[in-house]
Every structure is written in C-alpha cells, then in structure tokens.
Design a protein around this motif. Structure first.
Motif, PDB file in Angstrom:
ATOM      1  N   TYR A   1       0.821  -1.215   0.000  1.00 27.90           N
ATOM      2  CA  TYR A   1       0.000   0.000   0.000  1.00 27.90           C
ATOM      3  C   TYR A   1       0.858   1.270   0.000  1.00 27.90           C
ATOM      4  N   GLY A   2       2.124   1.111  -0.373  1.00 27.36           N
ATOM      5  CA  GLY A   2       2.982   2.282  -0.518  1.00 27.36           C
ATOM      6  C   GLY A   2       3.756   2.681   0.712  1.00 27.36           C
ATOM      7  N   GLY A   3       3.816   1.797   1.720  1.00 20.26           N
ATOM      8  CA  GLY A   3       4.554   2.098   2.937  1.00 20.26           C
ATOM      9  C   GLY A   3       5.896   1.385   2.992  1.00 20.26           C
TER      10      GLY A   3
ATOM     11  N   GLY B   1       9.502   8.101   9.263  1.00 19.15           N
ATOM     12  CA  GLY B   1       9.539   9.559   9.187  1.00 19.15           C
ATOM     13  C   GLY B   1       9.678  10.075   7.762  1.00 19.15           C
ATOM     14  N   TRP B   2      10.367   9.300   6.935  1.00 22.26           N
ATOM     15  CA  TRP B   2      10.581   9.705   5.545  1.00 22.26           C
ATOM     16  C   TRP B   2       9.729   8.891   4.569  1.00 22.26           C
ATOM     17  N   GLU B   3       8.732   8.182   5.085  1.00 18.09           N
ATOM     18  CA  GLU B   3       7.921   7.303   4.227  1.00 18.09           C
ATOM     19  C   GLU B   3       7.251   8.062   3.077  1.00 18.09           C
ATOM     20  N   GLU B   4       6.941   9.320   3.289  1.00 15.40           N
ATOM     21  CA  GLU B   4       6.274  10.121   2.261  1.00 15.40           C
ATOM     22  C   GLU B   4       7.107  10.180   0.978  1.00 15.40           C
TER      23      GLU B   4
ATOM     24  N   ALA C   1      14.339   0.329  -0.799  1.00 13.70           N
ATOM     25  CA  ALA C   1      15.755  -0.029  -0.694  1.00 13.70           C
ATOM     26  C   ALA C   1      16.640   1.210  -0.709  1.00 13.70           C
ATOM     27  N   HIS C   2      16.311   2.167  -1.591  1.00 10.83           N
ATOM     28  CA  HIS C   2      17.103   3.406  -1.667  1.00 10.83           C
ATOM     29  C   HIS C   2      16.970   4.197  -0.372  1.00 10.83           C
ATOM     30  N   LEU C   3      15.744   4.305   0.151  1.00  9.75           N
ATOM     31  CA  LEU C   3      15.521   5.030   1.405  1.00  9.75           C
ATOM     32  C   LEU C   3      16.284   4.378   2.549  1.00  9.75           C
ATOM     33  N   PHE C   4      16.235   3.050   2.620  1.00  8.77           N
ATOM     34  CA  PHE C   4      16.936   2.346   3.691  1.00  8.77           C
ATOM     35  C   PHE C   4      18.442   2.560   3.586  1.00  8.77           C
ATOM     36  N   GLY C   5      18.986   2.457   2.372  1.00 11.15           N
ATOM     37  CA  GLY C   5      20.415   2.645   2.198  1.00 11.15           C
ATOM     38  C   GLY C   5      20.863   4.041   2.586  1.00 11.15           C
ATOM     39  N   ARG C   6      20.082   5.043   2.202  1.00 15.97           N
ATOM     40  CA  ARG C   6      20.410   6.422   2.546  1.00 15.97           C
ATOM     41  C   ARG C   6      20.403   6.644   4.050  1.00 15.97           C
ATOM     42  N   GLU C   7      19.351   6.168   4.717  1.00 16.85           N
ATOM     43  CA  GLU C   7      19.229   6.385   6.156  1.00 16.85           C
ATOM     44  C   GLU C   7      20.229   5.559   6.951  1.00 16.85           C
ATOM     45  N   LEU C   8      20.547   4.358   6.468  1.00 22.70           N
ATOM     46  CA  LEU C   8      21.536   3.532   7.169  1.00 22.70           C
ATOM     47  C   LEU C   8      22.913   4.192   7.130  1.00 22.70           C
TER      48      LEU C   8
ATOM     49  N   ARG D   1       6.196   7.972  -1.982  1.00 19.53           N
ATOM     50  CA  ARG D   1       5.132   8.416  -2.882  1.00 19.53           C
ATOM     51  C   ARG D   1       5.655   9.379  -3.946  1.00 19.53           C
ATOM     52  N   ARG D   2       6.905   9.794  -3.797  1.00 21.92           N
ATOM     53  CA  ARG D   2       7.529  10.675  -4.793  1.00 21.92           C
ATOM     54  C   ARG D   2       8.485   9.895  -5.692  1.00 21.92           C
ATOM     55  N   GLY D   3       8.456   8.570  -5.572  1.00 22.72           N
ATOM     56  CA  GLY D   3       9.227   7.739  -6.478  1.00 22.72           C
ATOM     57  C   GLY D   3      10.451   7.068  -5.898  1.00 22.72           C
ATOM     58  N   LEU D   4      10.833   7.385  -4.649  1.00 21.27           N
ATOM     59  CA  LEU D   4      11.990   6.748  -4.025  1.00 21.27           C
ATOM     60  C   LEU D   4      11.634   5.311  -3.649  1.00 21.27           C
TER      61      LEU D   4
END
Length: 376
Positions: free
Chosen positions: A161-163, A320-323, A332-339, A326-329
């Motif tokens: 569902y996009g989360g 916190g950055w889940e939104e 995996a990319h979000l996790f790598g960036r935050e890690l 919805r902008r195309g990230l």
C-alpha cells in the motif's frame, strides 16, 4: 467514538510540554500525547502502544497516561537525534490504546478504527501534521485498520500500500549495525562473540533473525522472555545449534559479550545494576535504565551502554521519511540512505565516548538538545 477531551490537569500535573488528549472507543480508552513544537510548522510522529490495564506497568489509567506522555518526550529526543525534527519537521508524540481486558478480534478492529478517527480529529484540532506508526502491541494488520480510516496520517503500512512495511526489521538491522560499530571501535573486530537477548517480541525476534542472517551460527545467541509463549517453534529454529533459552531472571548475570534488552520494562534497576555481567549493553528497548545514577554506575563498572534511542532509530527514520516513497523513491534506496547517516551518527557517538570517557547517554542527550536548539 466519543469526541476527544484535552486533559489539562494531567498536563499540569506531569509538567508535560504539550497537549494530552483522551477519547473513548467502546472497550478502550484512546490517549494521545503530543509535544508542543519549539518552532512553527512542526508536526509530530510516534507509535501506537496497545496494552491491558494492570499489565506491563500500566496499573491504572493515570499510570498509563503518564507512561504515554513520558514516551512522547523520548520520541522528541529520538526524532531530534536522528534528524527528523530538523529535516522532516517532526516532533515527538505517543499514542495509547488502553484496554480494560484483552480484546476480541472484533473489539480490536473497532479499537484501531477508532484510533484512525482519533488521529483524523486531532489533525483538525491541532492544525498540523499528527502522524502515527506501530509500537508495542500493534501489528501491521492493526495499522492497516487505522489506515483504512485515515490513510494520510498512518505510517509504517505494508509495502503493498505504498509504505515501508514492518519497521521492526529496520530497527533490528540498525541495532545489529550499532553492535558491530561498537565492537570494532572498542575491540578491533566487527565479528560478534556472543549476544544475550532479553525479550523476544517483535523487536527481539527481529534482532535474533538479523544476527542469524548476517552471521549464521558463528555467533552464540541466547534468549529469554517472561512470557514462555514467545518460545515458538519458529524462534527455536532461528536460534539454531549455537543458541539457547535462559531464565529471564538471570540472563543478565550470565556474562555474554553483549546484553541486548529488547523488552518494554527497564532491565537496569537497583536490583540488577550490580549483577549485570557483560562487556556492552546494546538493545532495541527505548527505556533500558531506571535512572541516570544507574547508567553512571554501569559506566563506572566499565560496561559500555549505547542508549536505545540511538541504536533503535532506523525504524523511526524509515517511517519519518515514508512520504518520499510516494515521490518515487524505492524502499531499498531510502533504507540505504538512512543507514549510511545512521552509521555516521553511531560511529561518532562511540568514538567520542571512547576518546573522552563520557557515558554515551550524556553524549546522545547533548546532540539531541543541540539539534532542538538549532531548530527552534
């Protein structure tokens, strides 16, 4: 659901820097503790904790409200520490679903539908973004029920569902990374020797699985939980040949290299502080120590403890950055960036503590306070 009521007397009694709301949904009382932003334009985010009165430290409704409020302040510290206050404009919050007795499946569905409606109303009242994710007692399915009522204000929902999905997985990976960082800086080796996990609920189970995926059976892992029902066939299978189950009353005394508190209640108390035998304390639990004095005592004994609000931050970073998903990230990319950002933060804290001899919890508090002051 009955309309929310602001508990001004409780705010005053607890000296809470924000607002506390209460509502009623059939067999449950719904609580929201929202820290007041130190700067305009700040929303807030926190987890939904579902518990039964009389269990888990919630002796009565007032105790539960005080607990939820204290956890909201912990979330403020955590969000500041991990950059969410400054960059995502998210302050701390906490939500409670207080049940008088264990819920039937139908009552549970109603409770989370009610929480969703509660959040929708709070967003209107507060006129700022009030977000919620999962926490103790709340499953991804529960979040889905709340999301069905107010999809704009629920985070940590299924990837379908996009989360970002189950945040416990990200939290566990972060805790394991923190263990390895501390192990390398303090002992010159990223390989873990042995780990004792206290509490194998969502966080503890995820940590056990993360250790086994990363290290296989090379690391000795023992577990303990006050609820024997947690020792499922799945848990025993993950433990493997180089693992074991110990008494929850004595696991902290067994001398394993890392003690990992992952349960809800503090493990470092006046009764246990002199009994703990380990080299490091690194676990997923937010509240591991009952007081600063006990934390200092642990530090003076030469036991290196990294605070939960530091090492368990990958979960809140992801929601916190889940939104951005919805902008195309991608997840995996979000996790790598935050890690990568998380790694630098933990490494800096461990290096400073090792160089200066200052207890890590004091360094973590200073960093969070500096972030809040800069962002105010």
């Amino acid at each position: 659901m009955h309309d929310p009521v602001r508990l001004k007397e409780m705010e005053k009694a607890l000296d809470f820097p924000g607002r506390i709301y209460q509502a009623r949904e059939h067999a449950c009382t719904l609580i929201a503790a929202l820290t007041h932003p130190l700067a305009p334009g700040k929303g807030c985010i926190g987890g939904i904790h579902r518990g039964v009165l009389g269990e888990g430290g919630w002796k009565d409704a007032q105790t539960a409200i005080a607990h939820v409020s204290a956890k909201a302040l912990e979330m403020r510290t955590k969000n500041a520490l991990h950059g969410l206050y400054k960059w995502a404009n998210l302050d701390g919050a906490k939500y409670g679903i207080l049940c008088e007795r264990p819920l039937t499946p139908r009552q549970r569905l109603s409770a989370y539908h009610g929480m969703g409606e509660f959040l929708r109303i709070l967003n209107d009242i507060e006129d700022r973004q009030i977000l919620a994710a999962g926490d103790v007692g709340t499953t991804p399915e529960d979040l889905g029920h709340a999301w069905s009522v107010c999809p704009a204000y629920i985070r940590g929902i299924s990837e379908d569902y996009g989360g970002v999905g189950n945040t416990g997985v990200y939290t566990a990976k972060g805790v394991l990374e923190a263990m390895q960082i501390a192990q390398m800086i303090r002992f010159g080796d990223r390989h873990l020797f042995s780990v004792a996990i206290k509490g194998v609920g969502k966080a503890g189970k995820a940590l056990l699985l993360a250790i086994r995926i990363r290290h296989g059976d090379k690391v000795k892992v023992v577990i303990a939980d006050i609820n024997p029902a947690q020792y499922t066939q799945e848990i025993r299978y993950i433990l493997g040949v180089n693992g074991g189950i110990l008494d929850p009353e004595s696991i902290h005394r067994e001398g394993y290299h890392i003690f990992a508190p992952c349960a809800e209640m503090p493990e470092i108390t006046p009764a246990t502080v002199d009994e703990i035998r380990c080299r490091m304390i690194i676990g997923a639990a937010n509240t591991q120590c009952e007081s600063d004095e006990l934390d200092d005592c642990i530090h003076e004994r030469g036991i290196f403890r990294l605070p939960g609000v530091l090492v368990n931050g990958m979960g809140v970073r992801m929601v916190g950055w889940e939104e951005e998903l919805r902008r195309g990230l991608s997840v995996a990319h979000l996790f790598g960036r935050e890690l990568a950002s998380f790694y630098v933060l933990v490494e800096d804290v461990v290096h400073e503590a090792t160089r200066t001899g200052v207890a890590p919890y004091r360094i973590v508090r200073r960093i969070a306070a500096e972030e809040l002051a800069v962002s105010a």
